[in-house]
Design a protein around this motif. Structure first.
Motif, PDB file in Angstrom:
ATOM      1  N   TYR A  48       0.968  -1.081   0.182  1.00 44.44           N
ATOM      2  CA  TYR A  48      -0.179  -0.385  -0.273  1.00 44.44           C
ATOM      3  C   TYR A  48       1.414   1.219  -0.360  1.00 44.44           C
ATOM      4  CZ  TYR A  48      -3.394   4.109   1.278  1.00 44.44           C
ATOM      5  OH  TYR A  48      -3.657   4.768   1.690  1.00 44.44           O
ATOM      6  N   ASP A 291     -10.251   1.419  -9.634  1.00 46.00           N
ATOM      7  CA  ASP A 291      -9.052   1.769  -8.976  1.00 46.00           C
ATOM      8  C   ASP A 291      -8.524   0.636  -8.132  1.00 46.00           C
ATOM      9  OD1 ASP A 291      -7.405   3.337  -7.332  1.00 46.00           O
ATOM     10  OD2 ASP A 291      -7.367   4.134  -8.896  1.00 46.00           O
ATOM     11  N   ALA A 294      -7.819   2.144  -4.200  1.00 47.29           N
ATOM     12  CA  ALA A 294      -8.514   2.966  -3.806  1.00 47.29           C
ATOM     13  C   ALA A 294      -9.356   1.337  -2.621  1.00 47.29           C
ATOM     14  CB  ALA A 294      -9.986   3.070  -4.313  1.00 47.29           C
ATOM     15  N   ARG A 295      -9.121   0.028  -3.407  1.00 48.61           N
ATOM     16  CA  ARG A 295      -9.778  -1.391  -3.452  1.00 48.61           C
ATOM     17  C   ARG A 295      -8.349  -1.208  -2.415  1.00 48.61           C
ATOM     18  NH1 ARG A 295     -10.511  -6.249  -7.946  1.00 48.61           N
ATOM     19  NH2 ARG A 295     -10.779  -4.371  -8.692  1.00 48.61           N
ATOM     20  N   GLU A 297      -6.888  -0.328  -0.359  1.00 49.94           N
ATOM     21  CA  GLU A 297      -7.274   0.663   0.726  1.00 49.94           C
ATOM     22  C   GLU A 297      -8.608   0.189   1.609  1.00 49.94           C
ATOM     23  OE1 GLU A 297      -8.230   5.287   1.904  1.00 49.94           O
ATOM     24  OE2 GLU A 297      -6.126   5.245   0.878  1.00 49.94           O
ATOM     25  N   THR A 298      -9.852   0.228   0.927  1.00 52.95           N
ATOM     26  CA  THR A 298     -10.690  -0.062   1.603  1.00 52.95           C
ATOM     27  C   THR A 298     -10.428  -1.766   2.474  1.00 52.95           C
ATOM     28  OG1 THR A 298     -11.845   1.099   0.103  1.00 52.95           O
ATOM     29  CG2 THR A 298     -13.069  -0.908   1.170  1.00 52.95           C
TER      30      THR A 298
END
Length: 368
Positions: A48, A291, A294-295, A297-298
């Motif tokens: 990440y 994305d 974003a994927r 991170e979630t």
């Protein structure tokens, strides 16, 4: 070979029917196919951080192109999961053979960003020491790096090194003869090389449907006896899991492996391209919902592996990195015309020496 044995051999080469996935586009975990293990938590956290930095670097490089500091820059925004996972799957002694679009991977490998951008700035060399970094020069001609990678892998095997080579390639490159020659050569020699296809759906402006009739580019390995897999290229967890398995396959002496990652190039092919002429905006927007940053991170937040402070620290580190890139690139390079004659031949020819003398006389005429 019996029909049953032949069937088993062929089945061992086939990719999964659907791309391997660990995380859905909205960040929810999904059950992956049997045989794939989720990477360690700390490795995902590191991925990440590198993705945040890589995206900021990519944005900064694009801006530098618009400012005239770079001659060209092929953005990889949207492909960060592939770029970062490819690097994290390798050890320090392994080699990486990148394409012109893999600058984020090189930065993640630890190469100085100014050295990474030297070639794209217009320098006459690749900018970094390939032998010291174990990263080959970024390759602009399509697919030629795959043959080089296979040759390097075979050389390392003969030397007895416990090393693997990973060759990045785009979907357009798989239509080149060099790619097929490399697959065949690697399979015959059982060379420890992983061919990693980043299928971003377009070879500049040519859509995938005009490039191949195969159900997946991963199937291109079967005819050469190379086991293959396809993976959701915007799911870093899945890409890293598959590549770790592929690298281990090659390192253990089982020969080459082919991985196709389904991803998407969000930006233009380069700053000289107008993507609106060949792809619909609706398609771009649909891929934007998948994305990779974003994927991840979630997903990590849902597993409580990532908090608000971690996200802020990653952003701050990325901004500091971008500032260093700006400072390094906002300086004028003093070109030395005499470098034209350096590194042409180990022993300069008489003609080269004559031309060098002529240029030196023009640049530095004797005063009366």
């Amino acid at each position: 070979m019996s029909v049953k044995a032949l069937r088993q051999a062929v089945d061992g080469l086939l990719p999964s029917l659907a791309p391997v996935r660990f995380v859905a586009p909205d960040g929810r975990p999904v059950k992956p196919p049997a045989g794939y293990a989720e990477p360690a938590d700390e490795l995902l956290r590191e991925a990440y951080r590198r993705m945040v930095l890589g995206r900021r670097f990519d944005t900064q490089a694009t801006a530098l192109t618009k400012q005239g500091r770079l001659a060209v820059y092929p953005s990889s925004r949207g492909q960060e999961a592939c770029q970062i996972a490819g690097v994290l799957a390798l050890r320090e002694q392994d080699w990486l053979f990148p394409t012109y679009r893999d600058s984020v991977a090189l930065v993640s490998r630890g190469i100085d960003p100014i050295e990474v951008l030297t070639l794209l700035r217009g320098g006459w060399h690749c900018g970094y020491d390939a032998a010291a970094t174990r990263v080959a020069p970024q390759c602009t001609p399509l697919a030629t790096q795959t043959i080089h990678a296979t040759g390097m892998a075979e050389a390392l095997r003969r030397k007895g090194e416990d090393s693997v080579v990973m060759a990045f390639i785009g979907d357009g490159g798989t239509s080149e003869g060099d790619f097929h020659e490399a697959l065949n050569y690697a399979a015959v020699l059982r060379a420890p090389v992983v061919f990693f296809i980043q299928n971003n759906k377009y070879a500049i402006s040519v859509p995938l449907s005009r490039q191949t009739a195969a159900p997946s580019l991963a199937y291109k390995g079967i005819g050469y006896g190379v086991p293959s897999e396809q993976v959701d290229g915007n799911d870093l967890v899945a890409v890293l899991s598959v590549l770790l398995a592929a690298v281990e396959h090659a390192r253990s002496g089982e020969g080459p492996f082919l991985v196709e990652a389904h991803t998407y190039r969000m930006e233009a092919h380069t700053n000289a391209d107008d993507p609106t002429r060949y792809r619909p905006q609706r398609e771009v927007e649909e891929w934007g919902t998948a994305d990779p940053l974003a994927r991840l991170e979630t997903y990590l937040r849902g597993r409580e592996l990532l908090g608000a402070q971690d996200i802020e620290e990653a952003k701050e580190a990325a901004e500091a990195f971008a500032a260093r890139v700006r400072a390094g690139m906002n300086t004028d390079v003093e070109a030395d015309p005499m470098e034209l004659f350096d590194h042409v031949f180990a022993e300069p020819t008489p003609q080269l020496l004559e031309q060098r003398a002529q240029l030196a006389a023009e640049l530095h005429p004797q005063e009366d």
